[in-house]
Design a protein around this motif. Structure first.
Motif, mmCIF file in Angstrom:
data_model
loop_
_atom_site.group_PDB
_atom_site.id
_atom_site.type_symbol
_atom_site.label_atom_id
_atom_site.label_comp_id
_atom_site.label_asym_id
_atom_site.label_seq_id
_atom_site.Cartn_x
_atom_site.Cartn_y
_atom_site.Cartn_z
ATOM 1 N N ALA A 1 -3.307 7.492 5.379
ATOM 2 C CA ALA A 1 -4.519 6.710 5.637
ATOM 3 C C ALA A 1 -4.250 5.717 6.745
ATOM 4 C CB ALA A 1 -4.970 5.994 4.364
ATOM 5 N N TYR A 2 -5.331 5.345 7.458
ATOM 6 C CA TYR A 2 -5.233 4.351 8.511
ATOM 7 C C TYR A 2 -5.444 2.958 7.896
ATOM 8 C CZ TYR A 2 -5.464 8.049 12.034
ATOM 9 O OH TYR A 2 -5.202 9.140 12.817
ATOM 10 N N LEU A 3 -4.566 2.023 8.275
ATOM 11 C CA LEU A 3 -4.638 0.650 7.769
ATOM 12 C C LEU A 3 -5.151 -0.266 8.870
ATOM 13 C CD1 LEU A 3 -4.035 -1.618 5.717
ATOM 14 C CD2 LEU A 3 -1.679 -1.647 6.574
ATOM 15 N N TYR A 4 -6.219 -0.997 8.558
ATOM 16 C CA TYR A 4 -6.783 -1.995 9.482
ATOM 17 C C TYR A 4 -6.551 -3.374 8.863
ATOM 18 C CZ TYR A 4 -9.226 1.886 11.762
ATOM 19 O OH TYR A 4 -9.525 3.049 12.418
ATOM 20 N N ILE A 5 -5.949 -4.269 9.647
ATOM 21 C CA ILE A 5 -5.699 -5.638 9.176
ATOM 22 C C ILE A 5 -6.325 -6.591 10.168
ATOM 23 C CG2 ILE A 5 -3.957 -7.340 8.534
ATOM 24 C CD1 ILE A 5 -2.034 -5.090 7.970
ATOM 25 N N GLY A 6 -7.234 -7.420 9.686
ATOM 26 C CA GLY A 6 -7.897 -8.375 10.550
ATOM 27 C C GLY A 6 -7.031 -9.606 10.809
ATOM 28 N N SER A 7 -7.215 -10.253 11.972
ATOM 29 C CA SER A 7 -6.464 -11.457 12.323
ATOM 30 C C SER A 7 -6.990 -12.648 11.538
ATOM 31 C CB SER A 7 -6.582 -11.737 13.826
ATOM 32 O OG SER A 7 -6.075 -10.643 14.571
ATOM 33 N N PRO A 8 -6.106 -13.636 11.189
ATOM 34 C CA PRO A 8 -6.588 -14.841 10.494
ATOM 35 C C PRO A 8 -7.518 -15.643 11.380
ATOM 36 C CG PRO A 8 -4.309 -15.091 11.175
ATOM 37 C CD PRO A 8 -4.661 -13.660 11.434
ATOM 38 N N ALA A 9 -8.427 -16.342 10.733
ATOM 39 C CA ALA A 9 -9.394 -17.147 11.498
ATOM 40 C C ALA A 9 -8.683 -18.223 12.292
ATOM 41 C CB ALA A 9 -10.412 -17.770 10.543
ATOM 42 N N GLU A 10 -9.088 -18.401 13.534
ATOM 43 C CA GLU A 10 -8.472 -19.400 14.405
ATOM 44 C C GLU A 10 -9.173 -20.736 14.204
ATOM 45 O OE1 GLU A 10 -8.586 -18.040 18.365
ATOM 46 O OE2 GLU A 10 -7.270 -16.320 18.013
ATOM 47 N N VAL B 1 -6.016 0.373 14.990
ATOM 48 C CA VAL B 1 -5.338 0.625 13.722
ATOM 49 C C VAL B 1 -4.038 -0.180 13.684
ATOM 50 C CG1 VAL B 1 -4.268 2.378 12.273
ATOM 51 C CG2 VAL B 1 -6.353 2.920 13.555
ATOM 52 N N SER B 2 -3.776 -0.853 12.580
ATOM 53 C CA SER B 2 -2.542 -1.630 12.440
ATOM 54 C C SER B 2 -1.353 -0.756 12.072
ATOM 55 C CB SER B 2 -2.723 -2.721 11.377
ATOM 56 O OG SER B 2 -3.753 -3.605 11.737
ATOM 57 N N ALA B 3 -1.564 0.238 11.219
ATOM 58 C CA ALA B 3 -0.458 1.115 10.803
ATOM 59 C C ALA B 3 -1.051 2.338 10.114
ATOM 60 C CB ALA B 3 0.498 0.390 9.862
ATOM 61 N N VAL B 4 -0.205 3.363 9.974
ATOM 62 C CA VAL B 4 -0.546 4.563 9.220
ATOM 63 C C VAL B 4 0.220 4.493 7.903
ATOM 64 C CG1 VAL B 4 -0.516 7.069 9.149
ATOM 65 C CG2 VAL B 4 -0.938 5.886 11.313
ATOM 66 N N VAL B 5 -0.504 4.451 6.791
ATOM 67 C CA VAL B 5 0.122 4.370 5.472
ATOM 68 C C VAL B 5 0.369 5.787 4.980
ATOM 69 C CG1 VAL B 5 -0.073 3.490 3.134
ATOM 70 C CG2 VAL B 5 -1.091 2.214 5.029
ATOM 71 N N LEU C 1 0.825 -1.214 0.000
ATOM 72 C CA LEU C 1 0.000 0.000 0.000
ATOM 73 C C LEU C 1 0.856 1.259 0.000
ATOM 74 C CD1 LEU C 1 -2.830 -1.143 2.431
ATOM 75 C CD2 LEU C 1 -2.941 -0.923 -0.061
ATOM 76 N N LEU C 2 2.029 1.206 0.644
ATOM 77 C CA LEU C 2 2.958 2.342 0.591
ATOM 78 C C LEU C 2 3.405 2.588 -0.854
ATOM 79 C CD1 LEU C 2 5.342 2.057 3.683
ATOM 80 C CD2 LEU C 2 3.886 3.996 3.088
ATOM 81 N N GLY C 3 3.689 1.500 -1.560
ATOM 82 C CA GLY C 3 4.088 1.649 -2.957
ATOM 83 C C GLY C 3 2.984 2.264 -3.793
ATOM 84 N N TYR C 4 1.741 1.847 -3.530
ATOM 85 C CA TYR C 4 0.620 2.446 -4.267
ATOM 86 C C TYR C 4 0.522 3.935 -3.946
ATOM 87 C CZ TYR C 4 -4.084 3.266 -6.045
ATOM 88 O OH TYR C 4 -5.152 3.762 -6.743
ATOM 89 N N ALA C 5 0.600 4.294 -2.665
ATOM 90 C CA ALA C 5 0.473 5.697 -2.273
ATOM 91 C C ALA C 5 1.604 6.533 -2.845
ATOM 92 C CB ALA C 5 0.448 5.804 -0.753
#
Length: 591
Positions: free
Chosen positions: A277-286, A105-109, A53-57
């Motif tokens: 932008a704020y990046l939200y990343i969901g956890s993988p299903a357990e 928030v997972s990270a700020v892009v 996403l950084l590369g896209y931005a």
């Protein structure tokens, strides 16, 4: 053997019980390990999503077309990926509409303020290197500069220099000079003595000049009133003072200048990159599996215990038989029967042990036969000169023969032969005991080979032979010069003995990788192929008649092999009967 059987059975039962007891602990620890591995994979996945996403931005002025990229990243990583503005407005989401966002928030892009926690190797200015803004070259300039760089690289290669052409993210080519296989830092104009044209592709284009002008205006505005030295920013975004001071290297720009360059670059790039932008990343299903009931665990444990005991009984019985046979054969060998052998009927470690025992028994039997043969050979070698001495001395004592100078010379020759045999046996004994002392020092092989040739040239000329030396280069060798002369001298003596009149003997030396090779080549009668493996054996002669006119004591070549091995090298022989025979000493070269 009963003790071994009981120990094997007991050990197997204990192992089974311990394995069953450890099952619960392994289940818990494996769960913990799975969680840790999942966390590591999650961090790697987060970093990969953030970098994409950084590369896209960095390459787009807004987020209007990022939805497809978000869906691809979510599918590739099996994660939910969502982007929102800093005010919370949704930009793109891989989940269905209306799905709540993750709790945090997972990270700020932001390509102008890279998150160093997800990009540990980020530059100090925290600007994504893919954000080039107005410095991006049009396709026409890229093609033109690429051709100019290729022409310059070809010119450099014609001058004998190794170069490599790379292209930066802006599309500008760069020629890198390499030396000794190690790439060096690229330089805008590599320093070469040949008149190669580097100006064409190193001159800023119209696009770059405009971008540099804008950047320097922003830097100048920032530095206004701060008393910084006068200068400008180059294509590599470094500060170039207006008046360079003499010295080995230009001074680093001050903190004020560096801060202004970073601020100016961010201000210049801002219209060309997407906003933060704020990046939200969901956890993988357990994944959760069914719980195993306690009776099933107990039944499985009992089954494992029964199977373990049964297999242990069978294995112990199969093991005891071969061990008994080995014990019986070892006792036979202790009683002096060197022909004791064990029949190998199984495979695995016991089979390997039995095979090793048989090999040891065969080796001991061969050693015993060699010992007996050596005693016989030594007695035979000493008997002949001693019989000659005794016969002539008894004849002189009885008055049958007169001790004239000729007879005395013959007796002295027999004594010298005895002394030579004794000295050879002593050298072999020292080598066998590992007490053969070497006085190592740097050796000049050219001089050493000349000394050996000089010592044997008289005999060679008397026999009508030509003795020459030849050294290729100056191979460096550390060795005992006395022992090395002895080894080479034995080889030359052997060649003199078996080379007919008119032949040639050549002493040579050369470097071969990490070794120094010394060769003694003659044009003698040669050695048949079936005899080559035995030429370095003690008391071995191709002629079993032991005629001293055509053969020595049979110890010379054995001493050559032991001296070569004492130096950490090897001695080999190659021969074409009637054409050429070459003895080779391969010794480690001096570093």
């Amino acid at each position: 053997m009963r003790s071994l059987f009981v120990r094997l059975l007991t050990s197997s039962a204990v192992v089974a019980v311990c394995s069953i007891t450890a099952t619960a602990w392994l289940a818990a620890s494996s769960t913990s390990g799975a969680i840790q591995r999942e966390q590591g994979q999650t961090l790697a996945s987060d970093a990969q999503i953030n970098n994409s996403l950084l590369g896209y931005a960095a390459r787009h002025p807004d987020w209007s077309g990022v939805a497809a990229t978000v869906r691809d990243l979510a599918a590739a990583n099996n994660r939910r990926v969502a982007l929102t503005t800093e005010k919370g407005a949704l930009i793109a989401d891989s989940a269905a509409a209306g799905t709540p966002l993750p709790a945090r928030v997972s990270a700020v892009v932001d390509p102008l303020a890279v998150d160093v926690t997800l990009v540990p190797g980020a530059a100090e200015d925290r600007i994504d290197p893919r954000a080039v803004g107005p410095f991006l070259l049009p396709d026409r300039d890229r093609v033109r500069l690429g051709k100019a760089a290729d022409a310059y690289a070809a010119c450099m290669r014609r001058t004998g220099q190794a170069v490599r052409t790379t292209v930066s993210r802006t599309g500008r080519p760069s020629v890198t000079t390499t030396g000794e296989g190690i790439p060096q830092e690229p330089s805008p104009v590599p320093a070469v003595k040949a008149p190669c044209d580097a100006v064409t592709f190193n001159t800023p284009t119209r696009t770059e000049k405009a971008a540099l002008k804008q950047l320097n205006l922003l830097v100048g505005s920032c530095l206004k009133g701060k008393g910084a030295e006068r200068g400008s920013v180059g294509l590599d975004f470094t500060w170039v003072p207006k008046e360079k001071r003499p010295g080995p290297a230009a001074a680093e720009p001050g903190q004020t200048i560096s801060s202004c360059i970073v601020a100016a670059r961010k201000e210049q790039l801002d219209p060309y990159v997407a906003p933060a932008a704020y990046l939200y990343i969901g956890s993988p299903a357990e994944a959760t599996g069914p719980r195993i009931p306690l009776p099933s665990i107990a039944g499985a444990a009992l089954l494992v215990l029964v199977l373990t005991v049964g297999v242990s009984v069978m294995a112990a019985r199969r093991l005891v038989g071969p061990v008994n046979a080995l014990t019986h054969a070892a006792r036979r060998m202790r009683d002096g029967d060197s022909s004791a052998r064990v029949q190998v009927r199984t495979t695995g470690e016991i089979s390997e042990l039995a095979t090793a025992f048989n090999e040891m028994s065969e080796h001991l039997q061969r050693m015993e036969e060699q010992r007996k043969a050596m005693v016989s050979d030594v007695s035979h070698e000493l008997r002949t000169p001693l019989s000659n001495l005794r016969g002539w001395l008894e004849a002189a004592q009885d008055g049958v023969a007169e001790l004239d100078p000729a007879l005395i010379a013959s007796l002295v020759e027999e004594l010298l032969l005895l002394q030579h045999i004794v000295d050879d046996l002593q050298d072999l004994a020292l080598a066998d005991a590992g007490k053969l002392r070497l006085h190592l020092e740097p050796v000049h092989l050219g001089d050493l080979l000349d000394q050996v040739a000089t010592a044997h040239r008289g005999r060679a000329e008397a026999a009508g032979l030509t003795l020459t030396t030849g050294v290729i280069g100056a191979p460096a060798l550390t060795a005992d010069p006395v022992r090395l002369r002895q080894a080479i001298g034995n080889l030359v003596t052997n060649s003199l003995r078996y080379t007919p009149a008119g032949g040639r003997i050549t002493l040579g030396a050369r470097r071969d990788g990490d070794h120094v090779v010394i060769e003694v080549t003659d044009t003698g009668i040669g050695i048949r192929a079936e005899h080559l493996p035995h030429v370095f054996d003690r008391f071995w002669r191709a002629e079993k008649s032991r005629n001293r006119r055509t053969g020595g004591s049979g110890l010379g070549l054995a001493i050559v092999r032991d001296l070569a091995e004492a130096h950490g090298g090897t001695a080999t022989a190659a021969s074409t009967p009637g054409v050429r025979t070459t003895f080779t000493l391969r010794l480690p070269a001096r570093p």
